[in-house]
Enzyme design. Sequence first.
Site, mmCIF file in Angstrom:
data_model
loop_
_atom_site.group_PDB
_atom_site.id
_atom_site.type_symbol
_atom_site.label_atom_id
_atom_site.label_comp_id
_atom_site.label_asym_id
_atom_site.label_seq_id
_atom_site.Cartn_x
_atom_site.Cartn_y
_atom_site.Cartn_z
ATOM 1 N N TRP A 187 0.863 -1.250 -0.015
ATOM 2 C CA TRP A 187 -0.040 -0.072 -0.125
ATOM 3 C C TRP A 187 0.943 1.313 -0.066
ATOM 4 O O TRP A 187 0.579 2.272 -0.701
ATOM 5 C CB TRP A 187 -0.780 -0.038 1.230
ATOM 6 N N HIS A 188 1.837 1.160 0.699
ATOM 7 C CA HIS A 188 2.955 2.589 0.832
ATOM 8 C C HIS A 188 3.605 2.639 -0.653
ATOM 9 O O HIS A 188 3.740 3.652 -1.127
ATOM 10 C CB HIS A 188 3.989 2.203 1.533
ATOM 11 N N GLY A 189 3.621 1.608 -1.275
ATOM 12 C CA GLY A 189 4.177 1.798 -2.790
ATOM 13 C C GLY A 189 4.947 0.357 -3.268
ATOM 14 O O GLY A 189 4.862 -0.713 -2.557
#
Length: 542
Positions: A321-323
Amino acid sequence: MVPFGDFEYFGLLLYILLPLIALGLLGVTHRAWTLVAMGLLLVLQASGSVPLRPDFHVREIYIIIGYTVFQGVVAWGLLKYKNRRVFYGAVGLCLLPLFTSKILPSVSPHSAFGFLGISYITFRSLDVLFSIQDGLIKSLAPAPYAAFLLFVPALSSGPIDRYRRFLKDWEKARDRGEFLADLDIALHRIARGFLYKFIIAALIKTYWLDAWSTGRSLGTLWIYMYAYTFYLFFDFAGYSAFAIGVGRFFGIRLPENFDRPFLSKNIRDFWNRWHISLSFWFRDHVYMRFLLAAAKGKWFTGKHTSSYLGLLLTFGIMGVWHGLSFHYVLYGFYHAGLLIFYDWFSQWNKTRKLLGESSLQIFVNRLLTFHAIAFGLLLFSGRLTPPAPPEFEKIVEKADGNEVRGIAWDRSAQKKEIKVDLYVDDAFIERKSADAFREDLRDRGLGDGKHGFRFSLPWWVRDGRPHIIEVRESANSSPLKGSPLTVEVERNDEEIRREEENLRKAREAAEALEASPQAPAPPQAPAPTTPPFRAPSPSGAK
């Protein structure tokens, strides 16, 4: 405009909040004006455009509106046709825009999709779908649902609210006393946000973080780890304080996001104190649902297997989700590993009583936990993993009274020459190829490093007046990142007199040549490909 990013934003925010403050002082709760104020804030923040294709840009506000309508249709569809298959389909559709925003830049480097805060709105949208499936939400009214998804103070970085909790605040009418209590909390939180973000975090970044942001020696990384840990906390906690404070003006009590995380006694305690709204969301909607499904389906026979796999799944998703970069995924699995180890050690220590609860032991636990957290944030920062070169980078790095310098690189067209144009005050000055070699570009993996450009600015720019400098890509006239910008250089009278004298001598020589009967006619200059440019008079005359 980045929310809570500068003082200009707060100045505009104040104008929007003034009617809410006036209504609150009168003891009036007027949700219609709340929606208007939120709409104005949304327009203020989403003022940019998004390149869906290189030649097709869409206003960010239109994408947000379309996204909200899309999520509303998905939610109301699940309400009407609620069953397991429809639920899975609704979750997939809900995640589709977020996946598109993550993947599209990799597939098409010059394209993008999404808007600032799409991840957090997706969490809110999923919360509604989960609550509908669990039978906790029976109906959705358009106004509160849209207000929940697009609650602007928490739009870009949380905290992540829950619909049923939000709805209670939305439907509650405040009297004057309750508003004054909210106002007091709002002002204190906003003051804390200024202290954290604009003073402490800014000082850490300027005098500590940036000073140790290069180099890969063990000592440098060790110092950078501390700097990044404290900077990230104060910057993010400052933003959360702003969001919670501004939310109080609207009568919305956003959940807390931080609770002295660096005093955590263990890693489990840390995740009850750090980014609380995110960790609790993943706990409730991913981890607990996985455990429930595993128990019902009897997937595993081991006592702790489902719990440990649930942690790996939960934090793996959190990392993604962060990347999609490797260091984000590594960060997620690192914390899953810490939690698994802590759970195993806690079970082991119950029988062996190796560690107790003395004051000294608690201090040691906090010290060890802090360093485990700090190392995780060092992983998160990407300093320990070599950065992948960007797909394209077209940026103006420097512009002053003498020169303009930058990069024009495109992985998909490495062998194709990229030309850039310099404009001053919207007038064409010069065209150059971005083919200058720079060792730092080669070291970063930008091809052979021959992707730099440099323009010398004309002398008349140094006249003490502001000038707009812009660099555009020649092929499509699109401005490079960091451009346009305004340059104002102190007037250089000596240079101006020298250049004026040179111009005067050149004019006199041309006039003398024209007046001479023996002089051959000068060759006719070819017609310019762009309109002729006349520099403004350096003396200020029009």
